[in-house]
Design a protein around this motif. Structure first.
Motif, PDB file in Angstrom:
ATOM      1  N   ILE A  19     -31.304  22.447 -24.081  1.00  0.00           N
ATOM      2  CA  ILE A  19     -30.723  23.628 -24.717  1.00  0.00           C
ATOM      3  C   ILE A  19     -29.194  23.516 -24.695  1.00  0.00           C
ATOM      4  O   ILE A  19     -28.628  22.881 -23.808  1.00  0.00           O
ATOM      5  CB  ILE A  19     -31.144  24.941 -24.009  1.00  0.00           C
ATOM      6  N   CYS A  20     -28.553  24.122 -25.689  1.00  0.00           N
ATOM      7  CA  CYS A  20     -27.113  24.309 -25.602  1.00  0.00           C
ATOM      8  C   CYS A  20     -26.923  25.640 -24.887  1.00  0.00           C
ATOM      9  O   CYS A  20     -27.241  26.689 -25.431  1.00  0.00           O
ATOM     10  CB  CYS A  20     -26.446  24.336 -26.976  1.00  0.00           C
ATOM     11  N   ALA A  21     -26.433  25.575 -23.645  1.00  0.00           N
ATOM     12  CA  ALA A  21     -26.383  26.758 -22.787  1.00  0.00           C
ATOM     13  C   ALA A  21     -25.394  27.814 -23.284  1.00  0.00           C
ATOM     14  O   ALA A  21     -25.348  28.919 -22.758  1.00  0.00           O
ATOM     15  CB  ALA A  21     -26.048  26.346 -21.363  1.00  0.00           C
ATOM     16  N   GLY A  22     -24.595  27.477 -24.325  1.00  0.00           N
ATOM     17  CA  GLY A  22     -23.664  28.458 -24.867  1.00  0.00           C
ATOM     18  C   GLY A  22     -24.234  29.172 -26.090  1.00  0.00           C
ATOM     19  O   GLY A  22     -23.629  30.101 -26.610  1.00  0.00           O
ATOM     20  N   CYS A  23     -25.369  28.740 -26.564  1.00  0.00           N
ATOM     21  CA  CYS A  23     -25.896  29.236 -27.846  1.00  0.00           C
ATOM     22  C   CYS A  23     -27.314  29.778 -27.718  1.00  0.00           C
ATOM     23  O   CYS A  23     -28.163  29.474 -28.545  1.00  0.00           O
ATOM     24  CB  CYS A  23     -25.877  28.119 -28.883  1.00  0.00           C
ATOM     25  N   THR A  24     -27.582  30.562 -26.687  1.00  0.00           N
ATOM     26  CA  THR A  24     -28.961  31.038 -26.503  1.00  0.00           C
ATOM     27  C   THR A  24     -29.088  32.552 -26.677  1.00  0.00           C
ATOM     28  O   THR A  24     -30.103  33.129 -26.330  1.00  0.00           O
ATOM     29  CB  THR A  24     -29.491  30.665 -25.102  1.00  0.00           C
ATOM     30  N   SER A  34     -20.475  26.919 -21.484  1.00  0.00           N
ATOM     31  CA  SER A  34     -19.852  26.844 -22.797  1.00  0.00           C
ATOM     32  C   SER A  34     -20.712  25.984 -23.715  1.00  0.00           C
ATOM     33  O   SER A  34     -21.653  25.318 -23.280  1.00  0.00           O
ATOM     34  CB  SER A  34     -18.454  26.270 -22.674  1.00  0.00           C
ATOM     35  N   CYS A  35     -20.364  25.992 -24.991  1.00  0.00           N
ATOM     36  CA  CYS A  35     -21.093  25.239 -26.004  1.00  0.00           C
ATOM     37  C   CYS A  35     -20.877  23.731 -25.778  1.00  0.00           C
ATOM     38  O   CYS A  35     -19.890  23.333 -25.189  1.00  0.00           O
ATOM     39  CB  CYS A  35     -20.551  25.661 -27.355  1.00  0.00           C
ATOM     40  N   GLY A  36     -21.823  22.940 -26.236  1.00  0.00           N
ATOM     41  CA  GLY A  36     -21.668  21.487 -26.146  1.00  0.00           C
ATOM     42  C   GLY A  36     -22.501  20.858 -25.043  1.00  0.00           C
ATOM     43  O   GLY A  36     -22.389  19.670 -24.773  1.00  0.00           O
ATOM     44  N   THR A  37     -23.348  21.648 -24.410  1.00  0.00           N
ATOM     45  CA  THR A  37     -24.196  21.121 -23.342  1.00  0.00           C
ATOM     46  C   THR A  37     -25.530  20.645 -23.921  1.00  0.00           C
ATOM     47  O   THR A  37     -25.974  21.126 -24.958  1.00  0.00           O
ATOM     48  CB  THR A  37     -24.506  22.190 -22.281  1.00  0.00           C
TER      49      THR A  37
HETATM   50 ZN   LIG Z   1     -23.736  25.540 -28.499  1.00  0.00          ZN
END
Ligand SMILES: [Zn+2]
Ligand SMILES: [Zn+2]
Length: 226
Positions: free
Chosen positions: A132-137, A149-152
């Motif tokens: 998962i992107c942990a910044g976009c859930t 933050s985004c990018g994970t």
């Molecule tokens: Zn993200």
């Protein structure tokens, strides 16, 4: 989860374990409980197991996942009103616990095992990508204490497990830190191995994770050397 032995099924004073176990039969998996164990002098020792109904609704937080894991361990001791309606004429199997045919009954089952085996790997959180992107859930990562933050490309807590996801969060924090590079190509590849070992345990194929970045770092090091 791990293969069940006789001592996993029999608690003190010969009481049967209240756990939900997973049975692999042919190409299918079943949630079962043990209803009888043969004499320990029998050759082989066998267990009679019976299919049970499980709740497959999504576990949307760390708390819900823990409750679910707890239910799996205490199934036969749970208040029946907290469990799905029992199956009508549930199938039973006699399973060998010793000898060469043993090994298709598993104990210490957790939520990711249920996702992998009974829900056929379908994950509401990562949609089967295992990351998962942990910044976009939209706030879901917070429910697992995994917001970043985004990018994970964080290991998914629902299908890979909360412990491995929290551990991976620490790696991601170093990776995304300001002073780059914070992680070596070797560390990136070690992480890949570690996560892939977990995927293999759950019956999923291996992934490359951030290995492309490790390759890039190696190529860059080569260029500066020559
Ligand atoms: Zn993200
Ligand atoms: Zn997932």
């Amino acid at each position: 989860m791990r293969p069940a032995t006789v001592s996993d099924l029999l608690k003190s004073q010969g009481k049967l374990t209240p756990q939900v176990l997973l049975l692999e039969e042919g190409n299918s998996w079943y949630a079962v409980v043990v209803v009888d164990v043969s004499s320990l002098d029998a050759q082989p020792i066998t267990a009679t197991v019976q299919e049970v109904a499980l709740d497959y609704s999504n576990r949307y937080s760390a708390e819900k996942t823990e409750e679910y894991n707890d239910m799996l361990l205490k199934y036969m001791k749970m208040d029946p009103s907290c469990l799905p309606r029992p199956l009508n004429e549930p199938p039973t199997w006699t399973v060998s616990l010793s000898g060469s045919s043993a090994g298709n009954l598993f104990c210490d089952v957790t939520s990711p095992d249920v996702v992998a085996r009974l829900e056929r790997g379908k994950c509401w959180f990562c949609y089967g990508t295992r990351e998962i992107c942990a910044g976009c859930t939209r706030g879901v990562a917070q429910e697992f204490d995994l917001f970043m933050s985004c990018g994970t490309d964080l290991a998914c807590p629902n299908c890979m497990g909360i412990d491995i996801a929290l551990e991976d969060k620490t790696f991601q924090q170093r990776l995304l830190g300001y002073a780059r590079p914070n992680v070596t190509a070797h560390e990136i590849r070690e992480r890949t191995k570690h996560l892939n070992a977990r995927l293999a345990e759950l019956g999923y194929p291996p992934m490359r994770w951030r290995d492309a970045e490790a390759d890039e770092m190696d190529a860059e090091a080569q260029r500066t050397q020559s």
